[in-house]
Design an enzyme around this catalytic site. Structure first.
Site, short mmCIF file in Angstrom:
data_model
loop_
_atom_site.label_atom_id
_atom_site.label_comp_id
_atom_site.label_asym_id
_atom_site.label_seq_id
_atom_site.Cartn_x
_atom_site.Cartn_y
_atom_site.Cartn_z
N GLY A 186 0.82 -1.21 0.00
CA GLY A 186 0.00 0.00 0.00
C GLY A 186 0.85 1.25 0.00
O GLY A 186 2.04 1.19 -0.29
N ASN A 187 0.21 2.36 0.28
CA ASN A 187 0.95 3.63 0.31
C ASN A 187 0.36 4.53 1.39
O ASN A 187 -0.64 4.18 2.02
CB ASN A 187 0.92 4.30 -1.07
CG ASN A 187 -0.49 4.62 -1.51
OD1 ASN A 187 -1.13 5.50 -0.97
ND2 ASN A 187 -1.00 3.85 -2.48
N ARG A 188 0.97 5.68 1.59
CA ARG A 188 0.62 6.53 2.72
C ARG A 188 -0.45 7.57 2.42
O ARG A 188 -0.67 8.48 3.21
CB ARG A 188 1.86 7.30 3.20
CG ARG A 188 2.92 6.44 3.80
CD ARG A 188 4.05 7.35 4.27
NE ARG A 188 5.24 6.59 4.56
CZ ARG A 188 5.43 5.93 5.68
NH1 ARG A 188 4.51 5.95 6.61
NH2 ARG A 188 6.54 5.25 5.87
#
Ligand code: CTP
Length: 378
Positions: A186-188
């Site tokens: 995933g990512n932030r």
């Protein structure tokens, strides 16, 4: 009401007879610092049924019941609140709350359409648990969300309703690509910029669909929120919503790759050397949409995060994606992800370059809708 008074606004409360069954007049008086005004026949020398509406900068009806919407739509003036609504010349914001069946009834929907056509901002109710055991559309949006829209309306009293009658789609958050039932790539991305865009579009009169990937923020009031997890789910949701959209703004951080296979069971640390994770490409949702354009004249906007050579990389990306506008964020130094401020450069296929200096994500949202509205066919 607390959010308004704490922000320095002078609030007059006009509870209906039904509202007083829930919260009594003394509570409203103590919290607002003014007597609650309930009766057309009280203090007649001050002509309250006219004065309240005339002197208001904003009227907020929260919660707005099915009955209140019906009375407002037909122009009744049978109590102090509806009289106030008839005399108000300022923006009027309704936050409906009722059971799903009442909200979906054609009578209520017709009343909402009438009020919107006259320029009122009527939020779509939130989806969730209602007063009974049931749940569905009909919940009052979070007070903080109602306040955010109200503050936008107040701040920009002359706010253009340049998105009225338009359907806009905003993607927000970041996709998660599962490795197994508990792990993902995933990512932030927090979803804050996408939600700011959704709020700004609601305030400018648009019908708004937000496609939210893993966003842990309260739903933006007045927007329809479609929740997705992965890039493939986002592609399906974008395709469906874009079919009727005048503009699509793709803010979400979409994973370019996903694990080739997601294990149905939790991956165990059985060997000292873990297996490499094989990745496959995700579709580029923005490029596909910009290429296919389900509606003629649809405005497609992409976002890009660049660490260096921002303009050159941005121009190349705009061309590669085929979008009409690209909002280029310079990232690094803790900028953009998860912060409340943002700076960006808006690049247009027409060669335009607009620098939006560091400021709130709401301000950037407005600059983006200005650019979109200027490109919408008449
Ligand atoms: N986007 C998309 N589908 C993907 C990847 C990105 O629709 N599979 C969209 C994002 O929503 C955003 C823009 O494309 O609007 C972001 O592009 P970006 O990720 O910066 O560019 P990439 O093509 O991934 O290029 P690179 O990572 O090499 O900079």
């Amino acid at each position: 009401m607390r959010l308004f008074t704490e922000s320095g606004y002078d609030v007059r409360v006009v509870p209906t007879a039904s509202a007083l069954r829930f919260v009594g007049a003394p509570t409203w008086a103590a919290l607002s610092g003014h007597p609650a005004q309930t009766d057309v026949w009280a203090d007649v020398h001050e002509v309250p049924h006219v004065r309240l509406g005339q002197s208001a900068d904003l009227v907020v009806v929260a919660p707005a019941t099915a009955d209140l919407l019906a009375r407002a739509a037909t122009g009744r003036a049978d109590d102090l609140l509806t009289a106030t609504l008839l005399t108000a010349r300022c923006p009027v914001l309704y936050a409906p709350a009722m059971h799903t069946e009442m909200w979906e009834h054609p009578a209520t929907q017709a009343n909402v359409a009438t009020l919107r056509a006259r320029g009122a901002v009527v939020l779509d109710p939130a989806v969730g648990r209602l007063t009974g055991a049931d749940s569905g559309p009909g919940r009052l949006p979070e007070p903080s969300e109602i306040f955010a829209i109200a503050a936008t309306l107040l701040d920009r009293a002359a706010l253009p309703q340049d998105l009225a009658g338009r359907h806009v789609v905003v993607t927000a958050g970041g996709t998660r690509e599962p490795l197994d039932p508990v792990r993902f790539l995933g990512n932030r991305s927090s979803g804050r910029q996408g939600y700011a865009l959704a709020r700004a579009a609601v305030a400018r009169g648009a019908e708004v669909t937000v496609i939210a990937a893993n966003v842990a923020l309260p739903d933006p009031a007045g927007a329809k929120v479609v929740r997705v997890g992965t890039a493939l789910e986002m592609r399906d949701a974008v395709r469906e919503a874009a079919a009727t959209a005048d503009a699509v703004v793709m803010v979400a951080a979409v994973a370019d790759f996903r694990p080739a296979t997601a294990s149905a069971t939790k991956i165990k640390k059985t060997s000292a050397d873990p297996d490499p994770v094989e990745l496959v490409r995700n579709p580029d949702i923005l490029a596909e949409l910009a290429h296919d354009r389900p509606r003629p004249g649809q405005v497609v906007v992409g976002f890009a995060a660049e660490t260096d050579d921002v303009l050159a990389n941005g121009r190349a990306k705009l061309a590669a994606k085929g979008a009409d506008l690209l909002v280029v964020n310079e990232v690094g130094e803790a900028r953009a992800f998860g912060t409340t401020d943002n700076a960006a450069t808006l690049l247009g296929t027409d060669g335009s370059v607009l620098d939006v200096p560091l400021g709130s994500k709401d301000r950037l949202a407005d600059a983006i809708w200005d650019a979109v509205a200027a490109r919408l066919p008449g």
